[in-house]
Motif scaffolding. Structure first.
Motif, mmCIF file in Angstrom:
data_model
loop_
_atom_site.group_PDB
_atom_site.id
_atom_site.type_symbol
_atom_site.label_atom_id
_atom_site.label_comp_id
_atom_site.label_asym_id
_atom_site.label_seq_id
_atom_site.Cartn_x
_atom_site.Cartn_y
_atom_site.Cartn_z
ATOM 1 N N ILE A 141 2.987 -3.396 -5.398
ATOM 2 C CA ILE A 141 2.144 -3.603 -4.220
ATOM 3 C C ILE A 141 1.548 -5.003 -4.233
ATOM 4 O O ILE A 141 1.439 -5.648 -3.189
ATOM 5 N N SER A 151 -1.329 -0.865 1.128
ATOM 6 C CA SER A 151 -1.432 0.579 0.890
ATOM 7 C C SER A 151 -1.567 1.346 2.202
ATOM 8 O O SER A 151 -0.901 2.365 2.412
ATOM 9 N N LEU A 197 1.884 1.229 4.155
ATOM 10 C CA LEU A 197 2.961 2.026 3.582
ATOM 11 C C LEU A 197 2.630 3.520 3.565
ATOM 12 O O LEU A 197 3.536 4.353 3.524
ATOM 13 N N ASN A 198 1.361 3.844 3.614
ATOM 14 C CA ASN A 198 0.962 5.249 3.633
ATOM 15 C C ASN A 198 0.796 5.800 5.047
ATOM 16 O O ASN A 198 0.410 6.957 5.241
ATOM 17 N N ARG A 251 1.676 -4.037 9.964
ATOM 18 C CA ARG A 251 2.381 -2.893 9.377
ATOM 19 C C ARG A 251 3.894 -3.153 9.361
ATOM 20 O O ARG A 251 4.565 -2.931 8.349
ATOM 21 N N ILE A 259 6.275 -3.444 5.999
ATOM 22 C CA ILE A 259 7.407 -2.530 5.844
ATOM 23 C C ILE A 259 8.716 -3.302 5.733
ATOM 24 O O ILE A 259 9.594 -2.954 4.942
ATOM 25 N N ALA A 312 8.933 -4.667 2.260
ATOM 26 C CA ALA A 312 9.251 -3.576 1.340
ATOM 27 C C ALA A 312 10.720 -3.195 1.437
ATOM 28 O O ALA A 312 11.382 -2.944 0.424
ATOM 29 N N GLN A 313 11.241 -3.168 2.650
ATOM 30 C CA GLN A 313 12.653 -2.829 2.866
ATOM 31 C C GLN A 313 13.571 -3.864 2.232
ATOM 32 O O GLN A 313 14.527 -3.522 1.532
ATOM 33 N N ILE A 333 9.945 1.444 -2.386
ATOM 34 C CA ILE A 333 9.581 2.689 -1.692
ATOM 35 C C ILE A 333 8.472 3.352 -2.478
ATOM 36 O O ILE A 333 8.684 3.786 -3.611
ATOM 37 N N ILE A 352 6.090 7.907 1.487
ATOM 38 C CA ILE A 352 7.102 7.545 2.484
ATOM 39 C C ILE A 352 8.452 8.147 2.133
ATOM 40 O O ILE A 352 8.919 8.001 1.016
ATOM 41 N N TYR A 401 12.733 4.445 6.667
ATOM 42 C CA TYR A 401 12.885 3.014 6.879
ATOM 43 C C TYR A 401 14.234 2.461 6.446
ATOM 44 O O TYR A 401 14.575 1.343 6.755
#
Length: 344
Positions: free
Chosen positions: A3, A18, A21-22, A32, A36, A39-40, A45, A50, A55
């Motif tokens: 994170i 946090s 992703l939550n 957001r 995401i 993260a992708q 993940i 999630i 995603y």
């Protein structure tokens, strides 16, 4: 990828990551989506909030690029290093043109078995492209046991029943040695990495072979060791150069461009001119080799070709159940620029 890392890349707080992703309120849609997306791209993940398929694409069309980081060659910031950046970009282009999607995942080499199992459990891939630069045969077998559809890049172990695609290190360094000899150099030095791996060992083998075929050897005092992962002046190297300032080699082969550029910077601080006082040749042909002064003569690694062959092989295994394993060596080119000159 943690994170904290996502927060740095997105330039937001950990709490914002946090929340995003939550799926909780407290961040804008734009933020957001940005979080995401990061993260992708990095294969992150969070558990267990999630669902992977929220995603990421289905496993039948998902390929994973995995880098195992440590404090040696493939550090946590490996994606900022030109060689790896160019390789990943070329892989992404090849995968996209074949109708697949790519997830880039970085995991700690210390927890390889647990981390690779976790990645595949949370989001099953159709196959893995593994950056094997700093891995042992045992570690590669661990990944193969989790995901048998596997192609390993940037290293090769002939005794493993695994696919490998790698540059022809021996040939490339042999080209470098022959080039210096053709320029008339006989008093040649060698700059090696303080961290050893397959690629560097093979380059040393190829370079020494070129010298041996011409009845030349490297004097013990002409071997130098520097860091392979930073571009900066190297103090220990400078000290050794100063100690033998009156008996310097006429040329130096460096195992990687990062090292060659560091050598040029170090020599410049000692008022030693490249190539007038000493010739320098590198290996990799990264972008920075063209912006250093003088521009670096180097060995070109065909990253686009390596990416193409690796992706094609992996997709054949997935789509056609092709079980025959391969070991592919992609030959190199000599790129002649301004850091080498002929001996008068």
């Amino acid at each position: 990828m943690k994170i904290d890392d996502i927060a740095k890349l997105a330039n937001v707080s950990k709490s914002a990551v946090s929340l995003a992703l939550n799926g909780k309120n407290g961040v804008s849609k734009e933020t957001r989506d940005k979080i995401i997306k990061i993260a992708q791209e990095h294969g992150y993940i969070p558990r267990p909030i999630i669902k992977a398929d929220q995603y990421f694409p289905t496993s039948s069309k998902l390929l994973r690029f995995v880098a195992c980081t440590n404090e040696g060659i493939v550090t946590e910031h490996y994606e900022t290093m030109p060689f790896f950046t160019e390789l990943i970009n070329n892989i992404d282009k090849q995968i996209g043109s074949n109708g697949y999607s790519l997830i880039v995942s970085a995991i700690s080499i210390k927890n390889l078995k647990e981390e690779i199992a976790r990645l595949e459990q949370e989001q099953k891939s159709a196959g893995i492209l593994l950056l094997g630069t700093n891995l042992t045969p045992e570690q590669i077998n661990i990944v193969s046991s989790v995901q048998p559809n596997l192609v390993v890049l940037d290293t090769c172990f002939e005794t493993l029943d695994v696919n490998f695609v790698v540059m022809n290190n021996i040939y490339g360094a042999y080209q470098a040695g022959k080039y210096l000899i053709e320029l008339g150099h006989k008093n040649i030095g060698y700059v090696e990495s303080t961290t050893r791996m397959y690629n560097f060992d093979m380059r040393r083998k190829g370079f020494l072979q070129a010298l041996e075929e011409n009845d030349l050897k490297i004097a013990e005092h002409n071997y130098f060791s520097i860091s392979p992962t930073v571009i900066t002046s190297q103090e220990e190297f400078k000290i050794k150069i100063k100690d033998q300032i009156n008996k310097l080699p006429s040329a130096l082969f460096c195992e990687a461009d990062y090292m060659a550029i560091s050598v040029i910077k170090s020599l410049s601080e000692l008022s030693i001119q490249v190539p007038n006082d000493i010739s320098i040749i590198g290996f990799d042909n990264i972008f920075e080799s063209q912006v250093i002064t003088p521009e670096l003569t180097t060995i070109n690694v065909k990253k686009d070709r390596i990416a193409l062959l690796a992706v094609e092989k992996l997709i054949r295994e997935i789509d056609n159940n092709e079980n025959d394993k391969i070991k592919l060596f992609v030959d190199t080119d000599l790129i002649e620029r301004n850091s080498c000159k002929a001996v008068r």
